[in-house]
Design a protein around this motif. Structure first.
Motif, PDB file in Angstrom:
ATOM      1  N   VAL A   1       5.711-104.121  19.646  1.00 25.10           N
ATOM      2  CA  VAL A   1       6.925-104.660  19.021  1.00 25.10           C
ATOM      3  C   VAL A   1       8.038-104.814  20.051  1.00 25.10           C
ATOM      4  N   ASP A   2       8.248-103.791  20.879  1.00 22.28           N
ATOM      5  CA  ASP A   2       9.328-103.838  21.874  1.00 22.28           C
ATOM      6  C   ASP A   2       9.058-104.873  22.962  1.00 22.28           C
ATOM      7  N   LEU A   3       7.803-104.998  23.359  1.00 28.63           N
ATOM      8  CA  LEU A   3       7.468-105.983  24.390  1.00 28.63           C
ATOM      9  C   LEU A   3       7.642-107.406  23.873  1.00 28.63           C
ATOM     10  N   LYS A   4       7.298-107.629  22.596  1.00 28.19           N
ATOM     11  CA  LYS A   4       7.462-108.963  22.013  1.00 28.19           C
ATOM     12  C   LYS A   4       8.928-109.379  21.990  1.00 28.19           C
ATOM     13  N   LYS A   5       9.841-108.421  21.792  1.00 24.13           N
ATOM     14  CA  LYS A   5      11.275-108.729  21.799  1.00 24.13           C
ATOM     15  C   LYS A   5      11.704-109.206  23.183  1.00 24.13           C
ATOM     16  N   ARG A   6      11.147-108.552  24.205  1.00 22.64           N
ATOM     17  CA  ARG A   6      11.525-108.869  25.592  1.00 22.64           C
ATOM     18  C   ARG A   6      10.756-110.077  26.128  1.00 22.64           C
ATOM     19  N   PHE A   7       9.486-110.179  25.743  1.00 23.75           N
ATOM     20  CA  PHE A   7       8.622-111.273  26.243  1.00 23.75           C
ATOM     21  C   PHE A   7       7.950-111.968  25.056  1.00 23.75           C
ATOM     22  N   PRO A   8       8.685-112.781  24.318  1.00 18.46           N
ATOM     23  CA  PRO A   8       8.163-113.381  23.072  1.00 18.46           C
ATOM     24  C   PRO A   8       6.972-114.323  23.285  1.00 18.46           C
ATOM     25  N   ASN A   9       6.819-114.884  24.479  1.00 16.39           N
ATOM     26  CA  ASN A   9       5.729-115.836  24.730  1.00 16.39           C
ATOM     27  C   ASN A   9       4.508-115.208  25.386  1.00 16.39           C
ATOM     28  N   MET A  10       4.525-113.910  25.549  1.00 17.98           N
ATOM     29  CA  MET A  10       3.410-113.224  26.202  1.00 17.98           C
ATOM     30  C   MET A  10       2.542-112.559  25.136  1.00 17.98           C
ATOM     31  N   GLY A  11       1.244-112.651  25.292  1.00 20.09           N
ATOM     32  CA  GLY A  11       0.328-112.062  24.318  1.00 20.09           C
ATOM     33  C   GLY A  11       0.268-110.549  24.430  1.00 20.09           C
ATOM     34  N   VAL A  12       1.101-109.866  23.667  1.00 21.32           N
ATOM     35  CA  VAL A  12       1.160-108.401  23.761  1.00 21.32           C
ATOM     36  C   VAL A  12       0.961-107.770  22.382  1.00 21.32           C
ATOM     37  N   SER A  13       0.076-108.346  21.595  1.00 26.16           N
ATOM     38  CA  SER A  13      -0.263-107.724  20.311  1.00 26.16           C
ATOM     39  C   SER A  13      -0.962-106.399  20.589  1.00 26.16           C
ATOM     40  N   PRO A  14      -0.996-105.474  19.597  1.00 27.52           N
ATOM     41  CA  PRO A  14      -1.698-104.207  19.815  1.00 27.52           C
ATOM     42  C   PRO A  14      -3.140-104.413  20.269  1.00 27.52           C
ATOM     43  N   ARG A  15      -3.816-105.346  19.633  1.00 25.24           N
ATOM     44  CA  ARG A  15      -5.208-105.587  20.013  1.00 25.24           C
ATOM     45  C   ARG A  15      -5.318-106.060  21.462  1.00 25.24           C
ATOM     46  N   ASN A  16      -4.396-106.931  21.885  1.00 26.31           N
ATOM     47  CA  ASN A  16      -4.440-107.428  23.258  1.00 26.31           C
ATOM     48  C   ASN A  16      -4.127-106.322  24.260  1.00 26.31           C
ATOM     49  N   LEU A  17      -3.221-105.420  23.876  1.00 22.25           N
ATOM     50  CA  LEU A  17      -2.908-104.291  24.759  1.00 22.25           C
ATOM     51  C   LEU A  17      -4.125-103.378  24.932  1.00 22.25           C
ATOM     52  N   TRP A  18      -4.841-103.133  23.819  1.00 18.95           N
ATOM     53  CA  TRP A  18      -6.071-102.342  23.924  1.00 18.95           C
ATOM     54  C   TRP A  18      -7.107-103.066  24.778  1.00 18.95           C
ATOM     55  N   ASP A  19      -7.139-104.395  24.683  1.00 19.70           N
ATOM     56  CA  ASP A  19      -8.068-105.162  25.519  1.00 19.70           C
ATOM     57  C   ASP A  19      -7.704-105.052  27.001  1.00 19.70           C
ATOM     58  N   MET A  20      -6.417-104.921  27.293  1.00 17.07           N
ATOM     59  CA  MET A  20      -6.007-104.747  28.687  1.00 17.07           C
ATOM     60  C   MET A  20      -6.518-103.421  29.237  1.00 17.07           C
ATOM     61  N   LYS A  21      -6.472-102.389  28.391  1.00 21.98           N
ATOM     62  CA  LYS A  21      -7.033-101.104  28.825  1.00 21.98           C
ATOM     63  C   LYS A  21      -8.542-101.240  29.015  1.00 21.98           C
ATOM     64  N   ARG A  22      -9.197-101.949  28.097  1.00 26.23           N
ATOM     65  CA  ARG A  22     -10.642-102.166  28.204  1.00 26.23           C
ATOM     66  C   ARG A  22     -10.973-102.917  29.492  1.00 26.23           C
ATOM     67  N   PHE A  23     -10.145-103.896  29.827  1.00 26.17           N
ATOM     68  CA  PHE A  23     -10.319-104.678  31.055  1.00 26.17           C
ATOM     69  C   PHE A  23     -10.253-103.771  32.279  1.00 26.17           C
ATOM     70  N   TYR A  24      -9.265-102.902  32.304  1.00 27.72           N
ATOM     71  CA  TYR A  24      -9.104-101.978  33.432  1.00 27.72           C
ATOM     72  C   TYR A  24     -10.302-101.041  33.544  1.00 27.72           C
ATOM     73  N   LEU A  25     -10.700-100.435  32.413  1.00 28.11           N
ATOM     74  CA  LEU A  25     -11.821 -99.494  32.429  1.00 28.11           C
ATOM     75  C   LEU A  25     -13.138-100.182  32.786  1.00 28.11           C
ATOM     76  N   HIS A  26     -13.241-101.449  32.427  1.00 29.82           N
ATOM     77  CA  HIS A  26     -14.481-102.194  32.653  1.00 29.82           C
ATOM     78  C   HIS A  26     -14.740-102.429  34.134  1.00 29.82           C
ATOM     79  N   TYR A  27     -13.644-102.593  34.911  1.00 31.56           N
ATOM     80  CA  TYR A  27     -13.829-103.033  36.292  1.00 31.56           C
ATOM     81  C   TYR A  27     -13.240-102.116  37.374  1.00 31.56           C
ATOM     82  N   TYR A  28     -12.492-101.085  37.015  1.00 33.05           N
ATOM     83  CA  TYR A  28     -11.762-100.364  38.062  1.00 33.05           C
ATOM     84  C   TYR A  28     -12.683 -99.648  39.050  1.00 33.05           C
TER      85      TYR A  28
END
Length: 352
Positions: free
Chosen positions: A74-101
């Protein structure tokens, strides 16, 4: 806006020279656009990677961090309204990091230039690092859309390619470096699912579909191909002969003739292709070009039979298989999985 007039090329500048200039200029512009897009995309992937790392370092998961991630969204959407920062997308970012780090730096660098939607698809499949690298290279070199990648993944494209033997005589008919490069360019199997055929096609219908979607076919062939035409006419000794599809490959400096055969390979196809290549080299090849290359594209082939048919042929010829229809059991499995995935997505989207 003033109407654009047709400009004639001057007498001392040949039309074919102008066309070469035009094509090379277009290639420069398109290459620049690709580089800019990659730079922008790499910056986006870098932010996704770092956000995923932050969530992992703070030990946030679906059990202990669900409300925190929702608030963060919610807070990120206020600051960056055009960036995909839904809860699901944020969890996918963590998945992305864990998948390849923990993966090799080469793999991390190449997934960093892929579109986010492509990366999400790759993570949904249980692929080895080698296979992720394979698909990433295909996406970059051929400009695969997300739908094309999805189709390739569902049909296990990487496995079908691994199982195929290369059937050509490049090693005996081309200089060493050219033969190696030709083996990198031409594959043993091509996936033509982009033509959207739902039933078997006749040869002329298959050709028509490929011409109608020539950009997709060129992307499947790979970089460096320019389309010259279909049913290309070769006139010799008061007779006319027709090449199904004719291309030019810029780095090989060779014309590439492709013959389409909807059935299995037959040895007599080699003789016909050999004749076409002789005509192309005699009638159309220029002094600065290399000998023409032939590719016989058929539904299936027997490697040993192809090897024997090419044994005494001195023109460079390859035989490859194509696939554009999925087997019935694979199609049914895809439909079932797609329905199940949509049901799962619907359940996940229901507020708790």
């Amino acid at each position: 806006m003033k109407p654009v007039k047709n400009v004639n090329v001057s007498d001392d500048y040949k039309e074919e020279d102008y066309q070469d200039l035009l094509h090379e200029t277009i290639a420069v512009i398109e290459s620049s656009r690709v580089r800019i897009a990659k730079q922008v995309n790499t910056a986006v992937m870098s932010s996704h990677w770092e956000i995923g790392r932050l969530l992992e370092e703070r030990k946030l998961d679906s059990k202990h961090g669900d409300n925190i991630v929702k608030r963060l969204s919610v807070d990120l959407k206020k600051r960056f309204p055009n960036m995909g920062v839904s809860p699901r997308n944020l969890w996918d970012m963590k998945r992305f990091y864990l998948h390849y780090y923990q993966e090799d730096i080469k793999l991390r660098q190449i997934v960093a230039v892929l579109p986010w939607g492509h990366n999400l698809l790759l993570m949904d499949y249980k692929l080895s690092a080698e296979h992720v690298l394979f698909y990433a290279n295909e996406i970059i070199s051929k400009g695969w859309s997300r739908n094309m990648l999805n189709l390739a993944l569902k049909s296990e494209y990487h496995l079908s390619l691994q199982a195929s033997e290369r059937s050509n005589n490049f090693a005996s008919t081309m200089p060493g470096e050219s033969a190696e490069y030709a083996n990198e360019i031409f594959r043993s199997r091509y996936h033509l699912g982009f033509i959207d055929a739902v039933e078997p096609l006749k040869e002329l219908d298959l050709e028509r579909h490929l011409v109608n979607k020539i950009n997709s076919f060129i992307m499947e062939l790979g970089n460096g191909f320019s389309f010259i035409g279909n049913q290309h006419t070769l006139s010799f000794n008061n007779k006319e002969y027709h090449v199904d599809l004719l291309f030019f490959h810029r780095r090989l400096r060779s014309m590439v003739a492709i013959e389409l055969k909807i059935g299995e390979f037959k040895p007599e196809y080699v003789g016909k292709m050999n004749f076409y290549l002789s005509l192309l080299d005699k009638l159309e090849k220029t002094a600065d070009e290399n000998p023409s290359i032939g590719i016989i594209l058929c539904a299936n082939k027997e490697h040993l039979e192809v090897e024997l048919a090419l044994q005494d042929i001195h023109k460079p010829i390859g035989v490859a298989e194509f696939q554009y229809l999925l087997p019935k059991n694979k199609l049914e499995e895809m439909i079932t999985n797609e329905i199940k995935k949509k049901d799962d997505d619907s359940l996940r989207s229901v507020p708790r």
